[in-house]
Design a protein around this motif. Sequence first.
Motif, mmCIF file in Angstrom:
data_model
loop_
_atom_site.group_PDB
_atom_site.id
_atom_site.type_symbol
_atom_site.label_atom_id
_atom_site.label_comp_id
_atom_site.label_asym_id
_atom_site.label_seq_id
_atom_site.Cartn_x
_atom_site.Cartn_y
_atom_site.Cartn_z
ATOM 1 N N ARG A 1 0.828 -1.205 0.000
ATOM 2 C CA ARG A 1 0.000 0.000 0.000
ATOM 3 C C ARG A 1 0.865 1.258 0.000
ATOM 4 O O ARG A 1 0.553 2.243 -0.667
ATOM 5 C CB ARG A 1 -0.934 0.010 1.203
ATOM 6 C CG ARG A 1 -1.984 -1.071 1.136
ATOM 7 C CD ARG A 1 -2.748 -0.940 -0.129
ATOM 8 N NE ARG A 1 -4.151 -1.194 0.096
ATOM 9 C CZ ARG A 1 -5.020 -1.313 -0.857
ATOM 10 N NH1 ARG A 1 -4.642 -1.183 -2.097
ATOM 11 N NH2 ARG A 1 -6.269 -1.536 -0.582
ATOM 12 N N THR A 2 1.945 1.246 0.771
ATOM 13 C CA THR A 2 2.860 2.394 0.787
ATOM 14 C C THR A 2 3.473 2.585 -0.595
ATOM 15 O O THR A 2 3.564 3.727 -1.080
ATOM 16 C CB THR A 2 3.944 2.216 1.868
ATOM 17 O OG1 THR A 2 3.314 2.221 3.160
ATOM 18 C CG2 THR A 2 4.978 3.332 1.819
ATOM 19 N N ALA A 3 3.874 1.504 -1.239
ATOM 20 C CA ALA A 3 4.431 1.602 -2.593
ATOM 21 C C ALA A 3 3.415 2.213 -3.561
ATOM 22 O O ALA A 3 3.768 3.043 -4.405
ATOM 23 C CB ALA A 3 4.883 0.222 -3.083
ATOM 24 N N GLY A 4 2.153 1.827 -3.419
ATOM 25 C CA GLY A 4 1.106 2.412 -4.258
ATOM 26 C C GLY A 4 0.936 3.902 -4.020
ATOM 27 O O GLY A 4 0.763 4.682 -4.964
ATOM 28 N N LEU A 5 0.993 4.300 -2.740
ATOM 29 C CA LEU A 5 0.918 5.733 -2.435
ATOM 30 C C LEU A 5 2.103 6.485 -3.023
ATOM 31 O O LEU A 5 1.959 7.612 -3.509
ATOM 32 C CB LEU A 5 0.897 5.960 -0.918
ATOM 33 C CG LEU A 5 -0.421 5.868 -0.197
ATOM 34 C CD1 LEU A 5 -0.220 6.105 1.304
ATOM 35 C CD2 LEU A 5 -1.436 6.853 -0.735
ATOM 36 N N ARG A 6 3.281 5.874 -2.968
ATOM 37 C CA ARG A 6 4.481 6.529 -3.523
ATOM 38 C C ARG A 6 4.369 6.714 -5.025
ATOM 39 O O ARG A 6 4.918 7.670 -5.566
ATOM 40 C CB ARG A 6 5.730 5.738 -3.150
ATOM 41 C CG ARG A 6 6.096 5.891 -1.694
ATOM 42 C CD ARG A 6 7.317 5.084 -1.316
ATOM 43 N NE ARG A 6 7.656 5.337 0.069
ATOM 44 C CZ ARG A 6 8.153 4.427 0.889
ATOM 45 N NH1 ARG A 6 8.396 3.192 0.440
ATOM 46 N NH2 ARG A 6 8.424 4.729 2.143
ATOM 47 N N GLU A 7 3.676 5.800 -5.703
ATOM 48 C CA GLU A 7 3.443 5.979 -7.139
ATOM 49 C C GLU A 7 2.476 7.129 -7.391
ATOM 50 O O GLU A 7 2.643 7.900 -8.331
ATOM 51 C CB GLU A 7 2.898 4.691 -7.755
ATOM 52 C CG GLU A 7 3.925 3.597 -7.890
ATOM 53 C CD GLU A 7 3.343 2.328 -8.496
ATOM 54 O OE1 GLU A 7 2.306 2.408 -9.196
ATOM 55 O OE2 GLU A 7 3.937 1.264 -8.265
ATOM 56 N N MET A 8 1.431 7.229 -6.557
ATOM 57 C CA MET A 8 0.432 8.295 -6.726
ATOM 58 C C MET A 8 0.962 9.664 -6.317
ATOM 59 O O MET A 8 0.574 10.678 -6.900
ATOM 60 C CB MET A 8 -0.811 7.985 -5.894
ATOM 61 C CG MET A 8 -1.622 6.818 -6.395
ATOM 62 S SD MET A 8 -3.010 6.419 -5.291
ATOM 63 C CE MET A 8 -3.978 7.906 -5.384
ATOM 64 N N TYR A 9 1.827 9.678 -5.306
ATOM 65 C CA TYR A 9 2.348 10.931 -4.737
ATOM 66 C C TYR A 9 3.865 10.845 -4.643
ATOM 67 O O TYR A 9 4.437 10.733 -3.556
ATOM 68 C CB TYR A 9 1.764 11.173 -3.340
ATOM 69 C CG TYR A 9 0.255 11.183 -3.301
ATOM 70 C CD1 TYR A 9 -0.457 12.343 -3.613
ATOM 71 C CD2 TYR A 9 -0.467 10.050 -2.947
ATOM 72 C CE1 TYR A 9 -1.837 12.357 -3.583
ATOM 73 C CE2 TYR A 9 -1.848 10.066 -2.909
ATOM 74 C CZ TYR A 9 -2.533 11.207 -3.229
ATOM 75 O OH TYR A 9 -3.905 11.227 -3.198
ATOM 76 N N PRO A 10 4.566 10.907 -5.776
ATOM 77 C CA PRO A 10 6.029 10.794 -5.728
ATOM 78 C C PRO A 10 6.651 12.026 -5.058
ATOM 79 O O PRO A 10 5.998 13.080 -4.945
ATOM 80 C CB PRO A 10 6.416 10.722 -7.205
ATOM 81 C CG PRO A 10 5.298 11.378 -7.939
ATOM 82 C CD PRO A 10 4.057 11.103 -7.132
ATOM 83 N N PRO A 11 7.894 11.891 -4.595
ATOM 84 C CA PRO A 11 8.570 13.055 -4.020
ATOM 85 C C PRO A 11 8.482 14.248 -4.963
ATOM 86 O O PRO A 11 8.621 14.108 -6.178
ATOM 87 C CB PRO A 11 10.017 12.582 -3.852
ATOM 88 C CG PRO A 11 9.886 11.100 -3.674
ATOM 89 C CD PRO A 11 8.742 10.697 -4.582
ATOM 90 N N GLY A 12 8.210 15.406 -4.384
ATOM 91 C CA GLY A 12 8.061 16.618 -5.173
ATOM 92 C C GLY A 12 6.619 17.007 -5.436
ATOM 93 O O GLY A 12 6.335 18.134 -5.857
ATOM 94 N N THR A 13 5.669 16.092 -5.195
ATOM 95 C CA THR A 13 4.252 16.415 -5.353
ATOM 96 C C THR A 13 3.904 17.529 -4.372
ATOM 97 O O THR A 13 4.295 17.495 -3.216
ATOM 98 C CB THR A 13 3.370 15.187 -5.073
ATOM 99 O OG1 THR A 13 3.737 14.137 -5.958
ATOM 100 C CG2 THR A 13 1.892 15.504 -5.239
ATOM 101 N N SER A 14 3.151 18.527 -4.832
ATOM 102 C CA SER A 14 2.799 19.653 -3.959
ATOM 103 C C SER A 14 1.722 19.257 -2.949
ATOM 104 O O SER A 14 0.899 18.372 -3.205
ATOM 105 C CB SER A 14 2.314 20.844 -4.780
ATOM 106 O OG SER A 14 1.029 20.586 -5.306
ATOM 107 N N ARG A 15 1.743 19.928 -1.836
ATOM 108 C CA ARG A 15 0.721 19.725 -0.808
ATOM 109 C C ARG A 15 -0.663 20.037 -1.372
ATOM 110 O O ARG A 15 -1.640 19.346 -1.066
ATOM 111 C CB ARG A 15 1.033 20.627 0.391
ATOM 112 C CG ARG A 15 0.068 20.483 1.527
ATOM 113 C CD ARG A 15 0.517 21.357 2.688
ATOM 114 N NE ARG A 15 -0.436 21.354 3.765
ATOM 115 C CZ ARG A 15 -0.655 22.379 4.563
ATOM 116 N NH1 ARG A 15 0.044 23.491 4.435
ATOM 117 N NH2 ARG A 15 -1.558 22.299 5.513
ATOM 118 N N GLN A 16 -0.751 21.053 -2.211
ATOM 119 C CA GLN A 16 -2.024 21.419 -2.816
ATOM 120 C C GLN A 16 -2.569 20.285 -3.688
ATOM 121 O O GLN A 16 -3.778 20.039 -3.718
ATOM 122 C CB GLN A 16 -1.896 22.711 -3.649
ATOM 123 C CG GLN A 16 -1.623 23.943 -2.834
ATOM 124 C CD GLN A 16 -0.164 24.046 -2.375
ATOM 125 O OE1 GLN A 16 0.731 23.432 -2.938
ATOM 126 N NE2 GLN A 16 0.076 24.807 -1.322
#
Length: 125
Positions: A27-42
């Motif tokens: 599940r964490t890996a899936g979240l990392r795909e959806m929200y990779p480093p650099g994704t804005s808080r907005q």
Amino acid sequence: MNLASVLLLICWLAAGCASYETHAARRTAGLREMYPPGTSRQEVQRKWKPVEPDFSAARPGQGWRAYPNDFIARKLAGVEVRTGKRVALVERYWGPDGFVSLCWCWYFYDSTERVIDVEWQYKSD
């Protein structure tokens, strides 16, 4: 049903069930795909709308070890060690995970409010 059949069924079910750690890692890996480093808080907030974070905290001046809640202090200090980056802000959302369970999704941001890392967790933990 004889004892051998029952034991075989139990072994089959146990082998087919993923451990908590394996499930959380997927599940964490899936979240990392959806929200990779650099994704804005907005962007994170936009994807979660209309849900608001149920928890949010900013890094204390003395660092996360100075945070009054020991669980949060240890968790965020660990994220900084694991990523090698300073976490300035954390937000946590909760929602459904499948048909019968709930989860928390943690978002760790830098000082420019960009995702450093994310983490999935069962809400019952």
